[in-house]
Design a protein around this motif. Structure first.
Motif, PDB file in Angstrom:
ATOM      1  N   ILE A   1       0.747  -1.214  -0.106  1.00 19.24           N
ATOM      2  CA  ILE A   1      -0.108   0.097   0.025  1.00 19.24           C
ATOM      3  C   ILE A   1       0.923   1.272   0.099  1.00 19.24           C
ATOM      4  CG2 ILE A   1      -1.628   1.411   1.310  1.00 19.24           C
ATOM      5  CD1 ILE A   1      -1.441  -2.397   1.865  1.00 19.24           C
ATOM      6  N   GLN A   2       0.485   2.187  -0.834  1.00 24.27           N
ATOM      7  CA  GLN A   2       1.169   3.480  -0.792  1.00 24.27           C
ATOM      8  C   GLN A   2       0.116   4.709  -0.324  1.00 24.27           C
ATOM      9  OE1 GLN A   2       2.689   3.554  -5.245  1.00 24.27           O
ATOM     10  NE2 GLN A   2       4.698   3.167  -4.165  1.00 24.27           N
ATOM     11  N   LEU A   3       0.711   5.377   0.534  1.00 20.32           N
ATOM     12  CA  LEU A   3      -0.137   6.511   0.739  1.00 20.32           C
ATOM     13  C   LEU A   3       0.212   7.886   0.133  1.00 20.32           C
ATOM     14  CD1 LEU A   3      -0.822   5.970   4.682  1.00 20.32           C
ATOM     15  CD2 LEU A   3      -2.041   4.986   2.759  1.00 20.32           C
ATOM     16  N   HIS A   4      -0.701   8.755  -0.286  1.00 22.93           N
ATOM     17  CA  HIS A   4      -0.120   9.805  -1.058  1.00 22.93           C
ATOM     18  C   HIS A   4      -0.689  11.058  -0.593  1.00 22.93           C
ATOM     19  CE1 HIS A   4       1.334   6.864  -4.013  1.00 22.93           C
ATOM     20  NE2 HIS A   4       0.239   6.519  -3.975  1.00 22.93           N
ATOM     21  N   PHE A   5       0.094  11.917  -0.018  1.00 18.10           N
ATOM     22  CA  PHE A   5      -0.029  13.226   0.262  1.00 18.10           C
ATOM     23  C   PHE A   5       0.030  14.422  -0.815  1.00 18.10           C
ATOM     24  CE2 PHE A   5       1.186  10.495   3.692  1.00 18.10           C
ATOM     25  CZ  PHE A   5       0.293  10.518   4.551  1.00 18.10           C
ATOM     26  N   ALA A   6      -0.343  15.501  -0.442  1.00 22.78           N
ATOM     27  CA  ALA A   6       0.022  16.875  -1.229  1.00 22.78           C
ATOM     28  C   ALA A   6       1.632  16.801  -1.616  1.00 22.78           C
ATOM     29  CB  ALA A   6      -0.577  18.094  -0.666  1.00 22.78           C
ATOM     30  N   GLN A   7       2.205  16.561  -0.813  1.00 17.17           N
ATOM     31  CA  GLN A   7       3.664  16.454  -0.933  1.00 17.17           C
ATOM     32  C   GLN A   7       4.185  15.061  -0.250  1.00 17.17           C
ATOM     33  OE1 GLN A   7       5.556  19.773   1.013  1.00 17.17           O
ATOM     34  NE2 GLN A   7       3.733  19.969   2.276  1.00 17.17           N
ATOM     35  N   ASP A   8       5.792  14.796  -0.443  1.00 15.51           N
ATOM     36  CA  ASP A   8       6.271  14.002   0.173  1.00 15.51           C
ATOM     37  C   ASP A   8       6.146  14.162   1.686  1.00 15.51           C
ATOM     38  OD1 ASP A   8       6.831  12.645  -2.369  1.00 15.51           O
ATOM     39  OD2 ASP A   8       8.959  13.501  -2.350  1.00 15.51           O
ATOM     40  N   GLU A   9       6.080  12.608   2.521  1.00 20.38           N
ATOM     41  CA  GLU A   9       5.856  12.855   3.711  1.00 20.38           C
ATOM     42  C   GLU A   9       6.433  11.821   4.566  1.00 20.38           C
ATOM     43  OE1 GLU A   9       5.038  15.712   5.204  1.00 20.38           O
ATOM     44  OE2 GLU A   9       3.345  16.607   4.283  1.00 20.38           O
TER      45      GLU A   9
END
Length: 235
Positions: A171-179
């Motif tokens: 699973i990859q979680l994606h945010f508005a920028q790398d976190e």
């Protein structure tokens, strides 16, 4: 330590009910498909690759509602990050990958309890960037925290690379920028903004050490004294 103060309040919520109850139909998706609510597609299964990054199903992530298995985190949920506090998940990529018994470099790393500040043993992918704290890192970069590929940790503090089961969910979680997110209480992992299983470390907003430098740092880090959290869970 700063990261321990950040997660103290979340530990109280560990036993609480998650904000979401996902059905079995929501458990899997496929390569390069950002998971959004109400989407449909056909399952495409591929082999686990040595350059695959992401978090293995079962890894607990620090969210606003407490420690949540990463496979249960949904779009719109807030997750605790290392540098920017609570951040909203904008998309989730899920992949079910088949283990290739001949590609030893792709085998996940088995991390015993306490090795990375984790309370429980856990699995991480060899290409997944992991953050460690080290005096040597500060000498090398001016920052005691450094991101290294997980594969550099093989043989350090009991971390091994082991043949996986027939398949593994990533699973990859994606945010508005790398976190950088907290996992299993104290471990720290980079989550990339872009939905790419094999994204190069150089493309991230965070600097990830080259494998050669990471190996040197990991060897030194392995000899350093564990933090209080790590030491308390190594017995």
């Amino acid at each position: 330590m700063i990261m321990l103060l950040r997660i103290t309040s979340l530990q109280k919520n560990e036993g609480s009910k998650n904000e979401q109850d996902m059905g079995m139909s929501d458990m899997f998706a496929w390569k390069h498909t950002a998971w959004m609510q109400n989407n449909t597609a056909q399952i495409e299964v591929q082999d686990l690759d040595a350059r695959t990054s992401g978090l293995v199903a079962g890894t607990k992530i620090a969210t606003k509602s407490g420690w949540t298995p990463v496979e249960n985190v949904q779009v719109g949920q807030t997750v605790l990050t290392f540098d920017r506090g609570l951040q909203t998940v904008v998309s989730v990529t899920r992949n079910v990958l088949l283990a290739n018994g001949r590609d030893i470099d792709s085998f996940p790393m088995t991390v015993p309890a306490g090795a990375l500040g984790n309370l429980e043993a856990m699995k991480i992918l060899p290409h997944q960037p992991v953050m460690i704290e080290s005096d040597m890192a500060e000498d090398m970069t001016g920052d005691p925290f450094a991101l290294i590929p997980a594969s550099a940790l093989g043989g350090v503090r009991g971390i091994t690379q082991d043949r996986p089961q027939q398949s593994i969910e990533v699973i990859q979680l994606h945010f508005a920028q790398d976190e950088i997110v907290f996992a299993n209480i104290g471990a720290l992992f980079l989550c990339r903004q872009q939905a790419d299983l094999a994204s190069d470390a150089a493309e991230t907003g965070y600097d990830v050490l080259s494998l050669d430098l990471a190996w040197d740092l990991a060897c030194y880090w392995g000899q350093e004294r564990h933090s209080p959290l790590q030491a308390s869970n190594s017995h």
